[in-house]
Design a protein around this motif. Sequence first.
Motif, PDB file in Angstrom:
ATOM      1  N   HIS A   1       0.857  -1.189   0.000  1.00  0.00           N
ATOM      2  CA  HIS A   1       0.000   0.000   0.000  1.00  0.00           C
ATOM      3  C   HIS A   1       0.889   1.234   0.000  1.00  0.00           C
ATOM      4  CE1 HIS A   1      -3.556  -2.476   0.822  1.00  0.00           C
ATOM      5  NE2 HIS A   1      -2.644  -3.256   1.390  1.00  0.00           N
ATOM      6  N   VAL A   2       0.583   2.147  -0.900  1.00  0.00           N
ATOM      7  CA  VAL A   2       1.472   3.289  -1.127  1.00  0.00           C
ATOM      8  C   VAL A   2       0.681   4.591  -1.012  1.00  0.00           C
ATOM      9  CG1 VAL A   2       2.920   4.406  -2.882  1.00  0.00           C
ATOM     10  CG2 VAL A   2       2.931   1.921  -2.689  1.00  0.00           C
ATOM     11  N   VAL A   3       1.136   5.459  -0.109  1.00  0.00           N
ATOM     12  CA  VAL A   3       0.507   6.787  -0.029  1.00  0.00           C
ATOM     13  C   VAL A   3       1.429   7.779  -0.714  1.00  0.00           C
ATOM     14  CG1 VAL A   3      -0.236   8.657   1.506  1.00  0.00           C
ATOM     15  CG2 VAL A   3      -0.666   6.290   2.137  1.00  0.00           C
TER      16      VAL A   3
ATOM     17  N   ILE B   1      -4.877   4.030   6.132  1.00  0.00           N
ATOM     18  CA  ILE B   1      -4.964   3.377   7.445  1.00  0.00           C
ATOM     19  C   ILE B   1      -6.384   2.860   7.695  1.00  0.00           C
ATOM     20  CG2 ILE B   1      -4.831   3.839   9.940  1.00  0.00           C
ATOM     21  CD1 ILE B   1      -2.267   5.426   9.370  1.00  0.00           C
ATOM     22  N   ASN B   2      -7.388   3.664   7.332  1.00  0.00           N
ATOM     23  CA  ASN B   2      -8.774   3.201   7.527  1.00  0.00           C
ATOM     24  C   ASN B   2      -9.066   1.956   6.703  1.00  0.00           C
ATOM     25  OD1 ASN B   2      -9.444   5.076   9.425  1.00  0.00           O
ATOM     26  ND2 ASN B   2     -10.112   6.611   7.916  1.00  0.00           N
ATOM     27  N   ALA B   3      -8.544   1.939   5.482  1.00  0.00           N
ATOM     28  CA  ALA B   3      -8.791   0.764   4.613  1.00  0.00           C
ATOM     29  C   ALA B   3      -8.183  -0.487   5.251  1.00  0.00           C
ATOM     30  CB  ALA B   3      -8.200   1.011   3.228  1.00  0.00           C
TER      31      ALA B   3
ATOM     32  N   PHE C   1      -6.369  -5.345   9.986  1.00  0.00           N
ATOM     33  CA  PHE C   1      -4.915  -5.357  10.183  1.00  0.00           C
ATOM     34  C   PHE C   1      -4.575  -4.547  11.432  1.00  0.00           C
ATOM     35  CE2 PHE C   1      -4.823  -6.383   5.649  1.00  0.00           C
ATOM     36  CZ  PHE C   1      -3.778  -7.292   5.591  1.00  0.00           C
ATOM     37  N   LYS C   2      -3.588  -5.037  12.200  1.00  0.00           N
ATOM     38  CA  LYS C   2      -2.966  -4.210  13.234  1.00  0.00           C
ATOM     39  C   LYS C   2      -1.867  -3.457  12.520  1.00  0.00           C
ATOM     40  CE  LYS C   2      -3.284  -5.756  17.898  1.00  0.00           C
ATOM     41  NZ  LYS C   2      -2.721  -6.499  18.989  1.00  0.00           N
ATOM     42  N   ILE C   3      -1.754  -2.170  12.772  1.00  0.00           N
ATOM     43  CA  ILE C   3      -0.764  -1.392  12.022  1.00  0.00           C
ATOM     44  C   ILE C   3       0.331  -0.903  12.962  1.00  0.00           C
ATOM     45  CG2 ILE C   3      -0.426   0.542  10.411  1.00  0.00           C
ATOM     46  CD1 ILE C   3      -3.522   0.372   9.950  1.00  0.00           C
ATOM     47  N   TYR C   4       1.572  -1.263  12.633  1.00  0.00           N
ATOM     48  CA  TYR C   4       2.724  -0.815  13.418  1.00  0.00           C
ATOM     49  C   TYR C   4       3.554   0.125  12.556  1.00  0.00           C
ATOM     50  CZ  TYR C   4       1.605  -4.432  16.783  1.00  0.00           C
ATOM     51  OH  TYR C   4       0.957  -5.200  17.717  1.00  0.00           O
ATOM     52  N   ALA C   5       3.807   1.311  13.079  1.00  0.00           N
ATOM     53  CA  ALA C   5       4.667   2.254  12.358  1.00  0.00           C
ATOM     54  C   ALA C   5       6.111   2.034  12.787  1.00  0.00           C
ATOM     55  CB  ALA C   5       4.251   3.686  12.664  1.00  0.00           C
ATOM     56  N   ALA C   6       7.002   1.890  11.836  1.00  0.00           N
ATOM     57  CA  ALA C   6       8.435   1.884  12.126  1.00  0.00           C
ATOM     58  C   ALA C   6       8.791   3.345  12.361  1.00  0.00           C
ATOM     59  CB  ALA C   6       9.196   1.291  10.946  1.00  0.00           C
TER      60      ALA C   6
END
Length: 191
Positions: free
Chosen positions: A49-51, A83-85, A91-96
């Motif tokens: 996924h690319v923003v 992020i909402n998608a 999905f759990k989302i972890y930011a590096a």
Amino acid sequence: MLYKRHNRIKEVLKKRQPHLTVLIEDVHKPHNLSAIIRTCDAVGILDLHVVNQNGKYPTFSKVSQGSEKWVFITTYISIDDAINALKRRKFKIYAAHFSKTAIDYRNVNYTEPVAILLGAEKWGVSKEAAQLVDGHITIPMLGMVQSLNVSVAAAVILFEAQRQRLEAKMYTKMQLSPTTYNKILFEWSYP
Ligand code: SAM
């Protein structure tokens, strides 16, 4: 020759991990993007996924070795859409991301549905994204330089995810639904 390629595609699809993914926020250098896609392919990631807030479609360099053909890329123009998608898909989302609450990247359970967010080359993860995610992770840095190249950070984290998923035998039991497997098999075999 065609038969060999078809069998290779089948083997690769049997190992694809639809519940492990990567989200990149404004990573703009084609060689970084390409290196990340190549690593995604190597660990069995199906979707990236690319923003790109400027709305530009990403461009690739030779570094990708053509791996952009084997990893599906979804683009977004805003980080909250992305992020909402992913949250809707559980999905759990972890930011590096370097922060006071960040934990060592090895202390995450990557056998759950997990998305790893990586930030832009210069600015890192945005404040907005850092607030929206489920947690922050870091790769310990013990040298003089404060951060790794973004594609290197992606590789370090994703190979830990691969290690955990190998241990949990997630590459030996097919993770794609039969419908998705057959659809992609057809698309990749007859491009
Ligand atoms: N000055 C930026 C900052 O403070 O975040 C550095 C950006 S770094 C070159 C690009 C991205 O790579 C970061 O946003 C992060 O996602 C990832 N990254 C690089 N080194 C990392 C590390 N040691 N731990 C976790 N993520 C890292």
